[in-house]
Design a protein around this motif. Structure first.
Motif, PDB file in Angstrom:
ATOM      1  N   ALA A   1      -3.231 -10.405  -3.533  1.00 18.84           N
ATOM      2  CA  ALA A   1      -4.638 -10.643  -3.863  1.00 18.84           C
ATOM      3  C   ALA A   1      -5.422  -9.526  -3.194  1.00 18.84           C
ATOM      4  N   LEU A   2      -6.072  -8.709  -4.003  1.00 15.79           N
ATOM      5  CA  LEU A   2      -6.824  -7.557  -3.508  1.00 15.79           C
ATOM      6  C   LEU A   2      -8.166  -7.998  -2.922  1.00 15.79           C
ATOM      7  N   PRO A   3      -8.803  -7.141  -2.139  1.00 17.19           N
ATOM      8  CA  PRO A   3     -10.087  -7.502  -1.530  1.00 17.19           C
ATOM      9  C   PRO A   3     -11.158  -7.945  -2.531  1.00 17.19           C
ATOM     10  N   ASP A   4     -11.099  -7.455  -3.770  1.00 14.03           N
ATOM     11  CA  ASP A   4     -12.094  -7.863  -4.766  1.00 14.03           C
ATOM     12  C   ASP A   4     -11.734  -9.164  -5.465  1.00 14.03           C
ATOM     13  N   GLY A   5     -10.600  -9.779  -5.077  1.00 19.47           N
ATOM     14  CA  GLY A   5     -10.190 -11.052  -5.655  1.00 19.47           C
ATOM     15  C   GLY A   5      -9.172 -10.943  -6.773  1.00 19.47           C
ATOM     16  N   GLN A   6      -8.925  -9.749  -7.287  1.00 15.95           N
ATOM     17  CA  GLN A   6      -7.911  -9.584  -8.322  1.00 15.95           C
ATOM     18  C   GLN A   6      -6.542  -9.917  -7.750  1.00 15.95           C
ATOM     19  N   THR A   7      -5.715 -10.547  -8.568  1.00 17.35           N
ATOM     20  CA  THR A   7      -4.359 -10.876  -8.141  1.00 17.35           C
ATOM     21  C   THR A   7      -3.352 -10.235  -9.079  1.00 17.35           C
ATOM     22  N   GLY A   8      -2.132 -10.105  -8.583  1.00 11.91           N
ATOM     23  CA  GLY A   8      -1.066  -9.566  -9.401  1.00 11.91           C
ATOM     24  C   GLY A   8       0.274  -9.825  -8.763  1.00 11.91           C
ATOM     25  N   THR A   9       1.317  -9.505  -9.492  1.00 12.13           N
ATOM     26  CA  THR A   9       2.681  -9.632  -8.995  1.00 12.13           C
ATOM     27  C   THR A   9       3.349  -8.280  -9.135  1.00 12.13           C
ATOM     28  N   PHE A  10       3.829  -7.757  -8.017  1.00 13.40           N
ATOM     29  CA  PHE A  10       4.497  -6.463  -7.999  1.00 13.40           C
ATOM     30  C   PHE A  10       5.984  -6.698  -8.199  1.00 13.40           C
ATOM     31  N   LYS A  11       6.514  -6.193  -9.313  1.00 11.51           N
ATOM     32  CA  LYS A  11       7.945  -6.350  -9.584  1.00 11.51           C
ATOM     33  C   LYS A  11       8.623  -4.994  -9.621  1.00 11.51           C
ATOM     34  N   GLY A  12       8.181  -4.124 -10.473  1.00 13.92           N
ATOM     35  CA  GLY A  12       8.740  -2.779 -10.551  1.00 13.92           C
ATOM     36  C   GLY A  12      10.164  -2.747 -11.075  1.00 13.92           C
ATOM     37  N   PRO A  13      10.605  -1.565 -11.522  1.00 16.55           N
ATOM     38  CA  PRO A  13      11.938  -1.404 -12.091  1.00 16.55           C
ATOM     39  C   PRO A  13      13.019  -1.074 -11.066  1.00 16.55           C
ATOM     40  N   TRP A  14      12.651  -0.970  -9.796  1.00 12.81           N
ATOM     41  CA  TRP A  14      13.594  -0.507  -8.788  1.00 12.81           C
ATOM     42  C   TRP A  14      14.677  -1.535  -8.513  1.00 12.81           C
ATOM     43  N   LYS A  15      15.807  -1.034  -8.038  1.00 16.98           N
ATOM     44  CA  LYS A  15      16.958  -1.894  -7.726  1.00 16.98           C
ATOM     45  C   LYS A  15      17.294  -1.800  -6.245  1.00 16.98           C
ATOM     46  N   GLY A  16      17.846  -2.875  -5.709  1.00 19.60           N
ATOM     47  CA  GLY A  16      18.351  -2.876  -4.342  1.00 19.60           C
ATOM     48  C   GLY A  16      17.312  -2.502  -3.303  1.00 19.60           C
ATOM     49  N   ASP A  17      17.749  -1.748  -2.306  1.00 24.10           N
ATOM     50  CA  ASP A  17      16.874  -1.381  -1.200  1.00 24.10           C
ATOM     51  C   ASP A  17      15.711  -0.488  -1.617  1.00 24.10           C
ATOM     52  N   TRP A  18      15.812   0.149  -2.778  1.00 20.59           N
ATOM     53  CA  TRP A  18      14.685   0.964  -3.243  1.00 20.59           C
ATOM     54  C   TRP A  18      13.447   0.101  -3.482  1.00 20.59           C
ATOM     55  N   ARG A  19      13.642  -1.180  -3.701  1.00 21.40           N
ATOM     56  CA  ARG A  19      12.486  -2.083  -3.844  1.00 21.40           C
ATOM     57  C   ARG A  19      11.685  -2.121  -2.545  1.00 21.40           C
ATOM     58  N   LEU A  20      12.363  -2.036  -1.404  1.00 21.54           N
ATOM     59  CA  LEU A  20      11.666  -2.012  -0.111  1.00 21.54           C
ATOM     60  C   LEU A  20      10.716  -0.817  -0.039  1.00 21.54           C
TER      61      LEU A  20
END
Length: 170
Positions: free
Chosen positions: A19-38
């Protein structure tokens, strides 16, 4: 008084809610695999570090403090916040649920219903809902609530170890 810029984070290797400071929300998923997600999650949080005064993070459940991939996500994100000089607060899942619903054992549906009743907001997933409540808790604690909460639920936030925020902000 300057408005406090709070980032709410429900950390997970698979789907991090924010949830960003302006109130917008989202879900970060991304295409990365394994530890690259970190690295991807760390980079995403770092991209907001200059624009926030506080991050409020859902803490790991007590039984999971020492192990698991979510612990690695916490470590990566906390490192970014420390390096950027951004204070953060950790809220246990039970305290967050009690703040949002009045019950520390509330399920995800109860959290979503509480958000809908209080603000009229609906979220596409529970990660965003949790991040919304984390941000709301931070704003509420520092006396900048966006909506009213019952006193008993607000008092649950006293269990959290809140950092001092610079005088120019809060």
């Amino acid at each position: 008084m300057t408005t406090l810029r709070v980032l709410g984070l429900d950390l997970s290797i698979a789907a991090t809610g924010y949830a960003l400071p302006d109130g917008q929300t989202g879900t970060f998923k991304g295409p990365w695999k394994g530890d690259w997600r970190l690295v991807a999650i760390k980079t995403a949080v770092a991209g907001h570090a200059d624009a926030i005064d506080l991050a409020v993070i859902e803490d790991l459940p007590t039984h999971a403090k020492a192990a698991g991939i979510t612990g690695m996500v916490h470590g990566a994100v906390r490192a970014v916040l420390l390096e950027a000089g951004v204070p953060y607060a950790l809220i246990t899942p039970a305290t967050l649920k009690a703040y949002a619903t009045g019950k520390g054992n509330a399920d995800k549906t109860a959290m979503a219903i509480a958000a809908l009743k209080r603000t009229g907001r609906e979220f596409p997933d529970d990660n965003q809902c949790d991040a919304f409540w984390l941000r709301a808790a931070g704003l509420d604690w520092y006396e900048q609530p966006e909506f009213d909460m019952p006193k008993a639920q607000r008092e649950r936030l006293a269990k959290v170890r809140w950092p001092e925020i610079s005088a120019g902000v809060a």
